[in-house]
Design a protein around this motif. Structure first.
Motif, PDB file in Angstrom:
ATOM      1  N   ASP A 122      31.156 -84.933 -45.458  1.00 25.82           N
ATOM      2  CA  ASP A 122      30.349 -84.256 -44.435  1.00 25.82           C
ATOM      3  C   ASP A 122      31.195 -83.919 -43.218  1.00 25.82           C
ATOM      4  N   LYS A 123      30.913 -82.781 -42.615  1.00 21.11           N
ATOM      5  CA  LYS A 123      31.512 -82.434 -41.325  1.00 21.11           C
ATOM      6  C   LYS A 123      30.675 -83.077 -40.216  1.00 21.11           C
ATOM      7  N   VAL A 124      31.349 -83.720 -39.250  1.00 16.18           N
ATOM      8  CA  VAL A 124      30.647 -84.472 -38.211  1.00 16.18           C
ATOM      9  C   VAL A 124      31.320 -84.278 -36.859  1.00 16.18           C
ATOM     10  N   GLY A 125      30.600 -84.686 -35.829  1.00 14.38           N
ATOM     11  CA  GLY A 125      31.160 -84.669 -34.484  1.00 14.38           C
ATOM     12  C   GLY A 125      30.826 -85.947 -33.743  1.00 14.38           C
ATOM     13  N   VAL A 126      31.660 -86.297 -32.775  1.00 18.63           N
ATOM     14  CA  VAL A 126      31.386 -87.387 -31.839  1.00 18.63           C
ATOM     15  C   VAL A 126      31.695 -86.869 -30.447  1.00 18.63           C
ATOM     16  N   GLY A 127      30.764 -87.095 -29.522  1.00 18.39           N
ATOM     17  CA  GLY A 127      30.921 -86.634 -28.153  1.00 18.39           C
ATOM     18  C   GLY A 127      31.366 -87.745 -27.220  1.00 18.39           C
ATOM     19  N   CYS A 128      30.683 -87.848 -26.089  1.00 17.88           N
ATOM     20  CA  CYS A 128      31.146 -88.717 -25.002  1.00 17.88           C
ATOM     21  C   CYS A 128      30.776 -90.189 -25.171  1.00 17.88           C
ATOM     22  N   LEU A 129      29.884 -90.506 -26.097  1.00 21.00           N
ATOM     23  CA  LEU A 129      29.408 -91.882 -26.242  1.00 21.00           C
ATOM     24  C   LEU A 129      29.604 -92.394 -27.660  1.00 21.00           C
ATOM     25  N   VAL A 130      29.955 -93.684 -27.772  1.00 20.70           N
ATOM     26  CA  VAL A 130      30.014 -94.337 -29.077  1.00 20.70           C
ATOM     27  C   VAL A 130      29.199 -95.626 -29.099  1.00 20.70           C
ATOM     28  N   GLY A 131      28.479 -95.902 -28.015  1.00 27.53           N
ATOM     29  CA  GLY A 131      27.675 -97.121 -27.998  1.00 27.53           C
ATOM     30  C   GLY A 131      26.709 -97.146 -26.834  1.00 27.53           C
ATOM     31  N   SER A 132      25.613 -97.895 -27.028  1.00 30.56           N
ATOM     32  CA  SER A 132      24.656 -98.198 -25.962  1.00 30.56           C
ATOM     33  C   SER A 132      23.866 -99.406 -26.429  1.00 30.56           C
ATOM     34  N   CYS A 133      23.027 -99.950 -25.556  1.00 34.41           N
ATOM     35  CA  CYS A 133      22.343-101.200 -25.912  1.00 34.41           C
ATOM     36  C   CYS A 133      21.260-100.986 -26.965  1.00 34.41           C
ATOM     37  N   ARG A 134      20.741 -99.768 -27.054  1.00 37.16           N
ATOM     38  CA  ARG A 134      19.719 -99.380 -28.044  1.00 37.16           C
ATOM     39  C   ARG A 134      18.373-100.063 -27.820  1.00 37.16           C
ATOM     40  N   SER A 135      18.188-100.733 -26.673  1.00 37.40           N
ATOM     41  CA  SER A 135      16.924-101.448 -26.455  1.00 37.40           C
ATOM     42  C   SER A 135      16.299-101.201 -25.090  1.00 37.40           C
ATOM     43  N   CYS A 136      17.037-100.651 -24.132  1.00 37.47           N
ATOM     44  CA  CYS A 136      16.495-100.419 -22.791  1.00 37.47           C
ATOM     45  C   CYS A 136      15.576 -99.201 -22.790  1.00 37.47           C
ATOM     46  N   GLN A 137      14.941 -98.951 -21.650  1.00 36.27           N
ATOM     47  CA  GLN A 137      14.017 -97.827 -21.554  1.00 36.27           C
ATOM     48  C   GLN A 137      14.733 -96.497 -21.770  1.00 36.27           C
ATOM     49  N   SER A 138      15.952 -96.377 -21.231  1.00 38.54           N
ATOM     50  CA  SER A 138      16.703 -95.136 -21.417  1.00 38.54           C
ATOM     51  C   SER A 138      17.005 -94.887 -22.891  1.00 38.54           C
ATOM     52  N   CYS A 139      17.470 -95.909 -23.582  1.00 37.01           N
ATOM     53  CA  CYS A 139      17.772 -95.756 -25.007  1.00 37.01           C
ATOM     54  C   CYS A 139      16.510 -95.446 -25.811  1.00 37.01           C
ATOM     55  N   ALA A 140      15.416 -96.139 -25.471  1.00 36.38           N
ATOM     56  CA  ALA A 140      14.153 -95.916 -26.181  1.00 36.38           C
ATOM     57  C   ALA A 140      13.639 -94.500 -25.977  1.00 36.38           C
ATOM     58  N   SER A 141      14.051 -93.868 -24.875  1.00 40.61           N
ATOM     59  CA  SER A 141      13.612 -92.503 -24.554  1.00 40.61           C
ATOM     60  C   SER A 141      14.647 -91.452 -24.972  1.00 40.61           C
ATOM     61  N   ASP A 142      15.627 -91.866 -25.757  1.00 36.62           N
ATOM     62  CA  ASP A 142      16.698 -90.971 -26.232  1.00 36.62           C
ATOM     63  C   ASP A 142      17.591 -90.466 -25.109  1.00 36.62           C
ATOM     64  N   TYR A 143      17.743 -91.275 -24.069  1.00 35.89           N
ATOM     65  CA  TYR A 143      18.661 -90.963 -22.977  1.00 35.89           C
ATOM     66  C   TYR A 143      19.777 -91.997 -22.943  1.00 35.89           C
ATOM     67  N   GLU A 144      20.494 -92.124 -24.050  1.00 29.67           N
ATOM     68  CA  GLU A 144      21.559 -93.126 -24.111  1.00 29.67           C
ATOM     69  C   GLU A 144      22.600 -92.935 -23.013  1.00 29.67           C
ATOM     70  N   GLN A 145      22.737 -91.710 -22.521  1.00 33.61           N
ATOM     71  CA  GLN A 145      23.748 -91.443 -21.491  1.00 33.61           C
ATOM     72  C   GLN A 145      23.438 -92.129 -20.170  1.00 33.61           C
ATOM     73  N   TYR A 146      22.218 -92.647 -20.019  1.00 31.75           N
ATOM     74  CA  TYR A 146      21.859 -93.363 -18.792  1.00 31.75           C
ATOM     75  C   TYR A 146      21.686 -94.861 -19.026  1.00 31.75           C
ATOM     76  N   CYS A 147      22.041 -95.330 -20.214  1.00 30.07           N
ATOM     77  CA  CYS A 147      22.023 -96.766 -20.503  1.00 30.07           C
ATOM     78  C   CYS A 147      23.098 -97.458 -19.663  1.00 30.07           C
ATOM     79  N   GLU A 148      22.736 -98.549 -19.022  1.00 32.97           N
ATOM     80  CA  GLU A 148      23.692 -99.270 -18.181  1.00 32.97           C
ATOM     81  C   GLU A 148      24.796 -99.937 -18.996  1.00 32.97           C
ATOM     82  N   LYS A 149      24.573-100.071 -20.298  1.00 31.03           N
ATOM     83  CA  LYS A 149      25.576-100.693 -21.164  1.00 31.03           C
ATOM     84  C   LYS A 149      26.226 -99.678 -22.099  1.00 31.03           C
TER      85      LYS A 149
END
Length: 360
Positions: A92-119
């Motif tokens: 498969d052809k794929v891409g990766v941008g500016c993020l490779v991780g987040s906490c996946r449990s905070c309000q930002s992550c739950a709202s699909d705003y991983e870019q604002y996750c504090e972790k």
């Protein structure tokens, strides 16, 4: 004793890294983790050069840890997947941008705003959750949790599409969030560089009437004929700035150099929005009445979440949006950085990684 980059993980990797504040990049052998259950490993084909890379390798933001391998506009082909990976397969052809991780449990992550996750974990130059350094796309291959890997649309070019993973989402996201994505909306774009030229393309694809602001009159032809902008204003021309007073619904300001924003606020209609995606070094000066008298908004925006980034890629593929690029081999990267500093590129450098980064 500190672990060396080459021995942190079991899989050897090759790339280019800066080792001090000179920002000069040279070959580095380092290592990447073994493919975990939810990991996707891929061979890197292309990686765009973002202005952030230049800031980072020179430690201009004050938190660079050397050696640093930059690159967060990464496109490649999958070579291995973990046993629990569901969205991708080998080839498969794929891409990766500016993020490779987040906490996946905070309000930002739950709202699909991983870019604002504090972790959040940036793609390069910061500690990952296991404490080891992240290394970016100026390298031969990469491994990432599948949540942060993007499906590459079949009809989107790999090389000229790569910069969309930063420049594309950085401009697409605020256009959507601030309601500037409706046909007929009058949108201004400040600056015609790596971000600005993509912002024009995105806004035009949404059906906006686009006005480009620049201090360089020579860019008028590029804006109107090359990018199909509707209007061009030299922001140093006070008469022309006065002529657009109160006409724009929103402005995407992509400029990172210090510049006055009062004239831009004057160009907005009541309820208009000035959205900053560039980051000038000095604090902005804003007269309160320039906001109060028109209920105007000065806002900021930072990339987008993973779901929205996938939406952006699909939108770009549908509308034929790519970055205007100059493809280079990795051994030209230091010259490219010098040229980028002088804005001597139209409009984005992209490294041909697959054909120029080889194991020593």
């Amino acid at each position: 004793m500190a672990t060396s980059p080459e021995s942190e993980h079991p899989i050897k990797a090759y790339g280019y890294a800066a080792r001090d504040t000179s920002g000069l990049l040279s070959p580095l052998t380092f290592s990447r983790r073994a493919t975990g259950e939810t990991d996707v490993r891929f061979k890197i084909l292309y990686c765009g050069i973002c202005h952030s890379d230049l800031h980072f390798v020179k430690n201009e933001w004050g938190f660079t840890k050397y050696p640093v391998t930059p690159g967060h506009e990464i496109v490649g082909v999958v070579t291995e997947v973990g046993s629990k990976v569901e969205k991708f397969k080998i080839g498969d052809k794929v891409g990766v941008g500016c993020l490779v991780g987040s906490c996946r449990s905070c309000q930002s992550c739950a709202s699909d705003y991983e870019q604002y996750c504090e972790k959040q974990v940036l793609t390069y130059g910061v500690p990952n959750f296991d404490g080891t350094q992240t290394y970016g796309g100026y390298s031969d291959h990469m491994v990432s949790d599948e949540h942060f890997v993007l499906r590459w649309p079949e009809n989107l070019p790999l090389d000229s599409g790569a910069p969309l993973l930063c420049a594309g989402i950085t401009t697409f996201s605020p256009l959507k969030y601030f309601g500037l994505d409706k046909p007929g909306t009058k949108v201004g774009v400040v600056g015609l560089g790596g971000l600005g030229h993509v912002a024009v393309k995105m806004a035009k694809a949404f059906g906006a009437e686009v006005t480009v602001f620049s201090t360089t009159s020579a860019k008028e032809k590029e804006a109107i004929e090359g990018l199909n902008a509707d209007h061009f204003i030299n922001s140093k021309d006070e008469q022309k700035m006065e002529a657009v007073r109160g006409t724009l619904d929103g402005i995407i300001d992509t400029v990172s150099a210090n510049h006055p924003i009062a004239p831009l606020l004057n160009a907005l209609t009541p309820h208009g929005k000035l959205v900053l995606v560039g980051a000038p070094e000095k604090p902005l000066e804003v007269a309160s009445f320039s906001l109060i008298m028109g209920r105007k908004l000065v806002a900021g925006s930072n990339i987008g979440g993973i779901k929205e980034t996938q939406e952006m890629l699909d939108f770009a593929a549908k509308h034929g949006i790519t970055a205007d690029i100059e493809v280079i081999p990795i051994d030209y990267v230091n010259t490219a950085m010098e040229r980028l500093l002088k804005s001597d590129v139209r409009y984005r450098f992209v490294i041909d990684v697959a054909n120029s980064i080889k194991a020593e």
